[in-house]
Design a protein around this motif. Structure first.
Motif, short mmCIF file in Angstrom:
data_model
loop_
_atom_site.label_atom_id
_atom_site.label_comp_id
_atom_site.label_asym_id
_atom_site.label_seq_id
_atom_site.Cartn_x
_atom_site.Cartn_y
_atom_site.Cartn_z
N VAL A 1 0.83 -1.20 0.00
CA VAL A 1 0.00 0.00 0.00
C VAL A 1 0.87 1.25 0.00
CG1 VAL A 1 -1.56 1.38 1.43
CG2 VAL A 1 -2.04 -1.03 1.02
N ASN A 2 0.59 2.13 -0.96
CA ASN A 2 1.29 3.41 -1.01
C ASN A 2 0.51 4.44 -0.22
OD1 ASN A 2 3.01 5.49 -1.87
ND2 ASN A 2 1.56 5.99 -3.52
N GLU A 3 -0.74 4.68 -0.63
CA GLU A 3 -1.59 5.63 0.09
C GLU A 3 -2.98 5.07 0.21
OE1 GLU A 3 -0.40 10.27 -0.20
OE2 GLU A 3 -1.37 9.39 -1.92
N VAL A 4 -3.69 5.50 1.25
CA VAL A 4 -5.03 4.96 1.43
C VAL A 4 -5.94 6.00 2.09
CG1 VAL A 4 -4.39 3.87 3.63
CG2 VAL A 4 -6.33 3.01 2.39
N ALA A 5 -7.20 5.96 1.72
CA ALA A 5 -8.21 6.78 2.41
C ALA A 5 -9.48 5.96 2.49
CB ALA A 5 -8.46 8.07 1.64
N VAL B 1 -13.00 -2.23 -1.91
CA VAL B 1 -11.66 -1.66 -2.09
C VAL B 1 -11.54 -1.17 -3.53
CG1 VAL B 1 -9.18 -2.17 -2.12
CG2 VAL B 1 -10.63 -3.19 -0.37
N VAL B 2 -11.14 0.07 -3.69
CA VAL B 2 -11.00 0.63 -5.03
C VAL B 2 -9.53 1.03 -5.23
CG1 VAL B 2 -11.81 2.42 -6.61
CG2 VAL B 2 -13.31 1.61 -4.79
N PHE B 3 -8.92 0.53 -6.31
CA PHE B 3 -7.53 0.91 -6.58
C PHE B 3 -7.51 2.14 -7.46
CE2 PHE B 3 -7.28 -3.70 -5.75
CZ PHE B 3 -6.42 -3.65 -4.65
N LYS B 4 -6.61 3.06 -7.11
CA LYS B 4 -6.47 4.29 -7.91
C LYS B 4 -4.98 4.55 -8.07
CE LYS B 4 -10.33 7.31 -7.74
NZ LYS B 4 -10.28 7.54 -9.11
N ASP B 5 -4.59 5.12 -9.21
CA ASP B 5 -3.17 5.44 -9.40
C ASP B 5 -2.74 6.49 -8.39
OD1 ASP B 5 -3.04 3.68 -11.38
OD2 ASP B 5 -3.31 5.14 -13.00
N GLU B 6 -3.62 7.44 -8.17
CA GLU B 6 -3.30 8.53 -7.23
C GLU B 6 -4.57 8.98 -6.53
OE1 GLU B 6 -0.94 12.61 -7.58
OE2 GLU B 6 -0.53 11.17 -9.19
N LEU C 1 -1.30 1.83 -4.97
CA LEU C 1 -0.30 0.80 -4.65
C LEU C 1 1.10 1.27 -4.99
CD1 LEU C 1 -2.21 -2.31 -6.05
CD2 LEU C 1 -1.86 -1.72 -3.64
N LYS C 2 2.07 0.65 -4.33
CA LYS C 2 3.48 0.94 -4.65
C LYS C 2 3.78 0.38 -6.02
CE LYS C 2 5.17 1.11 -0.01
NZ LYS C 2 5.59 0.25 1.07
N ASP C 3 4.89 0.81 -6.57
CA ASP C 3 5.24 0.40 -7.92
C ASP C 3 5.83 -1.00 -7.97
OD1 ASP C 3 4.77 1.41 -10.27
OD2 ASP C 3 6.57 2.66 -10.46
N ASP C 4 5.29 -1.93 -7.20
CA ASP C 4 5.85 -3.29 -7.17
C ASP C 4 5.25 -4.14 -8.29
OD1 ASP C 4 7.14 -2.49 -4.92
OD2 ASP C 4 5.64 -3.30 -3.56
N LYS C 5 5.94 -5.26 -8.55
CA LYS C 5 5.42 -6.16 -9.60
C LYS C 5 4.17 -6.88 -9.10
CE LYS C 5 9.34 -6.92 -12.53
NZ LYS C 5 10.60 -6.82 -11.75
N VAL C 6 4.22 -7.30 -7.82
CA VAL C 6 3.08 -8.07 -7.28
C VAL C 6 2.02 -7.09 -6.80
CG1 VAL C 6 2.54 -9.99 -5.72
CG2 VAL C 6 4.93 -9.49 -6.32
#
Ligand code: ADP
Length: 545
Positions: free
Chosen positions: A459-463, A511-516, A482-487
């Motif tokens: 996890v890079n950032e979350v709200a 859970v919703v994934f967003k680039d930023e 998410l962080k720039d990881d492969k997994v």
């Protein structure tokens, strides 16, 4: 003279932070005050430059209680203008450089700004803002700040350049002292995370107390080197603009920064102190270990314990503070107890993630039931509204007695923040009133859910926000970058990660994934925008989107 009937003329001169500069020019005369690219000023230079500039400003018929605005990044001019403007008796209004022209035009009109100092990279922004002002209000005069020696004006809308005003000003200017310490000194608009921006007014007294206590609570020594990673426009750099003059510090100015610029500047300038919001802290936590430890103060939003842990391990000694525009910056500090040093690092980070205890200029800070005003049980569990009283509380919102009366009542300032009080007298923010998620009658602190999600390695950032739910009323919905990881983990994996770490009702149901994640101009995550997105989403499969 009767000693029991004070005040007298010798002990009641108005407190004002402007006098810090006058003193710095004597004590720290040849020491660096400002460092910026290849430029270095001494404290004597800064005093003289501010006097000259103040005299030029007053020649424009600016004086007591006029509002003068500044639209510029963390450059030397922004620092100097805090003194030069207020030395004329005027009120300084720093404007967030990331605002849009329409908002800026509203602020200029509302504050009736007479003059605006504008950085050369922001001329289009100000010109558009001024063009949007209604015809019935007088537009402010504009002065251009140019970084280098070029002295050309981009249009005749600008009456002069900053440096020309410094050069032609009178170094013997007799700066205007406040009539009383309650004279207004600053006008700062809130960033508008919860409502439209409101104009917070602070007095000379409030800012004096706020800047002195900021030094005391952070144990700032004489002549620190302060790297300006906190925008000076954000609550006047949390009071450290004035504080640095009080201790003769060096202000390292930065127009723009990223992780490598910050790390280089720390190294090259021997930085000892810096302040930043938790987003910048998170950015730094991905850097390399420091060669020398740096004192870092964070606040403005909740710093997750996991981020505190990582940053400290790199060599930052983090102090956690809590405040708002209405309290001229930090009024609650997580004052560190030496016995906590013996605890494991994770426990230390957990304790440090609590906002803490009132500073010594606050009469009281409490967590109360917002209806009855009665203090909540000090069990670290019972939630209530955080309330303040004391020297740092604002005079009020400009031209808005209704909003002022709404938050200043029964002798307290009501913050709109929801918190708990621990048995040891330290408080912790659980949420802003408007961000609390109410699910099946249970109150869920979004901050608590976020702090668990931050433990996930990807996890890079979350709200976390409330999402309308037919059955539960609302359910927690996590927006994750998410962080720039492969997994890349799936939404299910993220939810599973929270199970066992949180009670069932607090585990995100979506859970919703967003680039930023969308941010405000003071780098806070815009939960109101995310709430709207959550509201409009279709639930495809229960628990999944
Ligand atoms: P705005 O209210 O428009 O966001 P401010 O920059 O004054 O403008 O923000 C103050 C708010 O930021 C506080 O009311 C609180 O909700 C939040 N805040 C500030 N410091 C902290 C902190 N250390 N931990 C958690 N939240 C914080």
């Amino acid at each position: 003279m009767d000693a029991l009937t004070n005040p007298n003329a010798a002990n009641s001169t108005p407190l004002t932070p402007i006098q810090f500069l006058e003193r710095a020019a004597v004590v720290y005369d040849n020491s660096p005050s400002i460092v910026y690219n290849n430029l270095t000023y001494t404290w004597r230079d800064t005093f003289i430059r501010c006097l000259r500039l103040a005299s030029s400003i007053s020649r424009l018929a600016i004086g007591k209680r006029d509002v003068v605005s500044v639209l510029a990044p963390n450059i030397p001019a922004t620092y100097e203008l805090h003194y030069a403007i207020t030395m004329t008796g005027a009120i300084i209004n720093t404007i967030n450089t990331r605002l849009d022209p329409r908002t800026i035009s509203i602020l200029l009109r509302h504050g009736e700004s007479k003059l605006v100092f504008v950085d050369y990279q922001l001329t289009n922004l100000i010109q558009e803002a001024v063009s949007l002002m209604p015809n019935d209000c007088a537009p402010p005069q504009l002065v251009l700040i140019i970084d280098d020696a070029r002295q050309s004006l981009p249009s005749d809308q600008f009456i002069n350049t900053y440096e020309a005003m410094v050069v032609t000003g009178d170094p013997g200017f007799n700066w205007v002292r406040p009539d009383t310490e309650w004279d207004p000194l600053t006008l700062s608009y809130t960033s508008g995370t919860t409502s439209s921006p409101k104009g917070v007014v602070h007095s000379h007294r409030g800012i004096f107390l706020g800047s002195v206590v900021g030094l005391v609570e952070w144990f700032v020594p004489k002549q620190p080197v302060m790297l300006w990673t906190l925008p000076m426009f954000h609550a006047n750099g949390w009071g450290y603009i004035w504080g640095m003059a009080a201790v003769g510090g060096t202000n390292v100015c930065l127009r723009k920064f990223d992780t490598s610029i910050i790390y280089n500047s720390i190294h090259n300038n021997h930085v000892t102190h810096m302040c930043c919001a938790p987003v910048v802290l998170k950015m730094l936590s991905e850097g390399k270990p420091l060669q020398r430890r740096v004192n870092l103060m964070t606040g403005g939003a909740p710093p997750p314990a996991a981020v505190l842990l990582r940053t400290e391990s790199l060599g930052f000694d983090v102090t956690h503070a809590y405040g708002m525009s209405e309290t001229c910056g930090p009024s609650v500090f997580c004052a560190w107890k030496s016995e906590w040093n013996r605890l494991p690092a994770t426990d230390k980070a957990r304790l440090k993630a609590r906002q803490g205890i009132k500073t010594i200029v606050m009469t009281d800070v409490d967590v109360v039931d917002p209806e009855s005003g009665v203090s909540v049980t000090r069990d670290g569990l019972t939630q209530g509204e955080i309330v303040f009283k004391g020297g740092n509380v604002m005079m009020g919102y400009l031209k808005d007695p209704e909003a002022t009366e709404k938050c200043i009542k029964n002798g307290w300032f009501y913050t709109g923040d929801v918190g708990v009080m621990y048995p040891d007298g330290y408080l912790e923010i659980k949420d802003r009133s408007k961000d609390v998620i109410i699910s099946g009658g249970e109150n869920i602190s979004s901050v608590e859910v976020e702090s668990v999600l931050y433990l996930h390695p990807s996890v890079n950032e979350v709200a976390v926000v409330g999402r309308p739910d037919k059955f539960w009323g609302e359910s927690p919905c996590a927006f994750v970058s998410l962080k720039d990881d492969k997994v890349k983990p799936t939404a299910d994996e993220i939810m599973k990660f929270c199970k066992g770490k949180l009670p069932g009702y607090m585990v995100p149901k979506s859970v919703v994934f967003k680039d930023e994640l969308p941010k405000t101009s003071t780098a806070k995550i815009k939960k109101n925008v995310l709430r709207e997105i959550a509201k409009s989403m279709e639930l495809v499969v229960k628990g999944r989107l």
